[in-house]
Design an enzyme around this catalytic site. Structure first.
Site, PDB file in Angstrom:
ATOM      1  N   ALA A  10      92.734  -6.895  51.641  1.00 33.57           N
ATOM      2  CA  ALA A  10      93.767  -7.409  52.462  1.00 33.57           C
ATOM      3  C   ALA A  10      92.754  -8.200  53.500  1.00 33.57           C
ATOM      4  O   ALA A  10      93.183  -9.524  53.687  1.00 33.57           O
ATOM      5  CB  ALA A  10      94.642  -6.676  53.347  1.00 33.57           C
ATOM      6  N   VAL A  41      99.086  -1.377  51.178  1.00 35.84           N
ATOM      7  CA  VAL A  41      98.269  -2.464  51.174  1.00 35.84           C
ATOM      8  C   VAL A  41      96.758  -2.231  51.197  1.00 35.84           C
ATOM      9  O   VAL A  41      96.326  -1.380  52.111  1.00 35.84           O
ATOM     10  CB  VAL A  41      98.615  -3.691  52.141  1.00 35.84           C
ATOM     11  CG1 VAL A  41      97.856  -4.991  51.774  1.00 35.84           C
ATOM     12  CG2 VAL A  41     100.098  -3.947  52.164  1.00 35.84           C
ATOM     13  N   CYS A  42      96.012  -2.281  50.123  1.00 37.99           N
ATOM     14  CA  CYS A  42      94.824  -1.981  50.259  1.00 37.99           C
ATOM     15  C   CYS A  42      94.018  -2.882  51.376  1.00 37.99           C
ATOM     16  O   CYS A  42      94.057  -3.842  51.370  1.00 37.99           O
ATOM     17  CB  CYS A  42      93.861  -2.510  48.958  1.00 37.99           C
ATOM     18  SG  CYS A  42      92.100  -2.141  48.952  1.00 37.99           S
ATOM     19  N   ALA A  43      93.246  -2.057  52.318  1.00 36.72           N
ATOM     20  CA  ALA A  43      92.863  -2.783  53.575  1.00 36.72           C
ATOM     21  C   ALA A  43      91.595  -3.553  53.287  1.00 36.72           C
ATOM     22  O   ALA A  43      91.751  -4.581  53.744  1.00 36.72           O
ATOM     23  CB  ALA A  43      92.354  -1.591  54.495  1.00 36.72           C
ATOM     24  N   PHE A  74      99.824  -2.518  47.115  1.00 34.68           N
ATOM     25  CA  PHE A  74      99.438  -3.941  46.654  1.00 34.68           C
ATOM     26  C   PHE A  74      97.760  -3.876  46.817  1.00 34.68           C
ATOM     27  O   PHE A  74      97.166  -3.725  47.917  1.00 34.68           O
ATOM     28  CB  PHE A  74     100.056  -4.506  47.927  1.00 34.68           C
ATOM     29  CG  PHE A  74     101.578  -4.483  47.587  1.00 34.68           C
ATOM     30  CD1 PHE A  74     102.111  -5.486  46.850  1.00 34.68           C
ATOM     31  CD2 PHE A  74     102.022  -3.761  48.520  1.00 34.68           C
ATOM     32  CE1 PHE A  74     103.457  -5.738  46.691  1.00 34.68           C
ATOM     33  CE2 PHE A  74     103.553  -3.772  48.392  1.00 34.68           C
ATOM     34  CZ  PHE A  74     104.186  -4.399  47.515  1.00 34.68           C
TER      35      PHE A  74
END
Length: 130
Positions: free
Chosen positions: A84, A79-81, A41
């Site tokens: 996010a 999830v791309c930190a 994501f």
């Protein structure tokens, strides 16, 4: 012939069809006997990992639907930190480091970097972006 797939979702849980289409595609490919190793994501797609999302009763709960899909089929939800954190989605560790009062990352999702995306893309037969 069974293929290994990797998906990248850049659309939010609500507001357009990208995340919903990605989920439907994921279900269809698994039903056909293919393997889905990773869903990554990115950009607004990180909203699919926000456990505080509360859709109306007559709407599909995409956050929980992704979680269920991952549990049933052993799919990694990354999830791309950076994306996010920019959008207010965080896990307990990042919330602590950033001195925030709580986390909202849905269980089953994992904050990771673009390196995880590259590894997943290199290890699959088909990479599809939604």
């Amino acid at each position: 012939m069974s293929l290994d797939y990797c998906l990248m979702v850049t659309g939010p849980a609500y507001g357009n069809q990208r995340a919903s289409s990605a989920l439907q595609f994921a279900r269809a490919l698994l039903e056909c006997g293919h393997r889905l190793g990773t869903v990554f994501f990115y950009q607004d797609g990180v909203h699919n990992a926000n456990r505080l999302s509360a859709p109306a009763g007559d709407e599909v709960d995409l956050v929980r639907a992704w979680h269920e899909l991952a549990q049933q089929h052993q799919v990694a939800l990354h999830v791309c930190a950076a994306a996010a954190l920019r959008r207010g989605v965080t896990d307990a560790l990042q919330a602590s480091l950033l001195k925030r009062s709580g986390e909202n990352l849905q269980p089953g999702f994992e904050l990771s970097g673009l390196g995880s995306l590259v590894q997943a893309a290199l290890g699959c037969d088909r990479f599809i972006q939604f």
